[in-house]
Write an enzyme that holds these catalytic residues in place. Structure first.
Site, mmCIF file in Angstrom:
data_model
loop_
_atom_site.group_PDB
_atom_site.id
_atom_site.type_symbol
_atom_site.label_atom_id
_atom_site.label_comp_id
_atom_site.label_asym_id
_atom_site.label_seq_id
_atom_site.Cartn_x
_atom_site.Cartn_y
_atom_site.Cartn_z
ATOM 1 N N GLU A 8 -5.342 26.037 17.089
ATOM 2 C CA GLU A 8 -6.716 26.446 16.806
ATOM 3 C C GLU A 8 -6.706 27.617 15.834
ATOM 4 O OE1 GLU A 8 -6.675 29.003 20.989
ATOM 5 O OE2 GLU A 8 -7.649 27.043 20.877
ATOM 6 N N ASN B 225 9.728 35.128 19.423
ATOM 7 C CA ASN B 225 10.219 34.588 20.689
ATOM 8 C C ASN B 225 11.569 35.215 21.044
ATOM 9 O OD1 ASN B 225 7.968 32.969 20.592
ATOM 10 N ND2 ASN B 225 9.054 31.209 19.741
ATOM 11 N N CYS C 240 27.051 48.436 32.837
ATOM 12 C CA CYS C 240 27.985 48.538 31.711
ATOM 13 C C CYS C 240 29.315 49.110 32.223
ATOM 14 C CB CYS C 240 27.369 49.452 30.665
ATOM 15 S SG CYS C 240 28.364 49.751 29.206
ATOM 16 N N HIS D 25 11.239 40.666 18.619
ATOM 17 C CA HIS D 25 11.108 41.180 19.986
ATOM 18 C C HIS D 25 12.422 41.134 20.756
ATOM 19 C CE1 HIS D 25 6.487 40.360 19.808
ATOM 20 N NE2 HIS D 25 6.835 41.463 19.174
ATOM 21 N N CYS E 72 23.126 49.054 26.416
ATOM 22 C CA CYS E 72 23.353 50.163 27.336
ATOM 23 C C CYS E 72 22.799 51.432 26.702
ATOM 24 C CB CYS E 72 24.849 50.317 27.598
ATOM 25 S SG CYS E 72 25.248 51.803 28.545
HETATM 26 ZN ZN LIG Z 1 27.535 51.763 28.500
#
Ligand SMILES: [Zn+2]
Length: 255
Positions: free
Chosen positions: A209, A98, A142, A115, A123
């Site tokens: 299930e 999650n 950024c 994930h 960046c």
């Molecule tokens: Zn940057």
């Protein structure tokens, strides 16, 4: 109904492996499966690197909506049981698929996020990675001038090998492995439980299930994750966990 499910107290190195089914009770929309939002949104327009390079503002508009939706959700009893288990047994590790940050909000620490996180940005220009909880996010660029992107694994992205290694190490060294609310069909969710099985851990699959991975597990309690976890780990001390009858338990042994 009483089932011979393992008790947390009997294990020293526990791994909880969690997926969308755990956060469903918090109202987090699922992104795959029946009712998943990819039925309504084409991921190629909103959730892959190519879309981001084509139109970063559009991708951020979408992720701002996701962040707003998740920010309005609260951790549920299942998250709280896991955080409490970690406090009681410091060898407990949380590995999650999650990206919602609800484990951390419930007090869990050292969470391995396979994930990534909706609450981190990175960046591609200067390689900065940092937490950012603003909703909507501002600024979207950024300091170096490049667009930031969510530090999550989009469709077509590879998982971070360092994060996968941390998960593999935790699973290889655990003595109790508890899968919670994961369908077990998407890599690496289909592969990681095997590591715990091969290392000889006791394995539990908490899910509504059966899944394609069900045959790997020693114990297979069925029901909402929060109810089953509460029953397993917050029962009377020293007593076998009592599972609520509406959490239909089909706990069986691997033969
Ligand atoms: Zn940057």
């Amino acid at each position: 109904m009483t089932a011979a499910l393992p008790r947390l107290e009997d294990f020293r190195r526990v791994v909880f492996f969690t997926g969308a089914g755990l956060s469903a009770a918090s109202g987090i929309p699922t992104y795959r499966g029946r009712g998943g939002i990819w039925g309504d949104y084409n991921y190629e327009e909103y959730a892959c690197q190519r879309a981001f390079e084509r139109d970063p503002e559009k991708v951020w508009d979408f992720h701002d909506r996701r962040r707003a939706a998740v920010a309005a959700c609260e951790p549920n009893a299942g998250h709280r049981v896991i955080a409490e288990a970690q406090r009681r047994q410091p060898g407990t590790v949380v590995v999650t698929q999650n990206i919602d940050g609800l484990h951390q909000r419930s007090g869990a620490s050292g969470v391995i996020e396979l994930h990534g996180s909706l609450w981190r940005v990175r960046c591609g220009g200067c390689r900065t990675v940092r937490e950012d909880r603003s909703v909507p996010i501002a600024p979207r660029r950024c300091a170096c001038g490049e667009f930031l992107r969510p530090d999550i694994v989009w469709f077509e992205d590879a998982l971070d090998p360092a994060v996968v290694r941390r998960a593999e190490t935790a699973l290889g060294g655990c003595d109790l492995f508890v899968s919670v609310g994961t369908s077990g069909v998407v890599y690496p969710a289909a592969e990681l439980p095997r590591i715990a099985v091969e290392s000889g851990a006791t394995t539990v699959e908490v899910n509504l299930e059966d899944t394609p991975a069900t045959h790997l597990y020693d114990h297979r309690p069925r029901g909402p994750a929060s109810e089953v976890l509460e029953a397993m780990f917050q029962g009377p001390a020293g007593a076998q966990a009592d599972i609520p009858s509406r959490a239909r338990v089909a706990s069986s042994s691997r033969s």
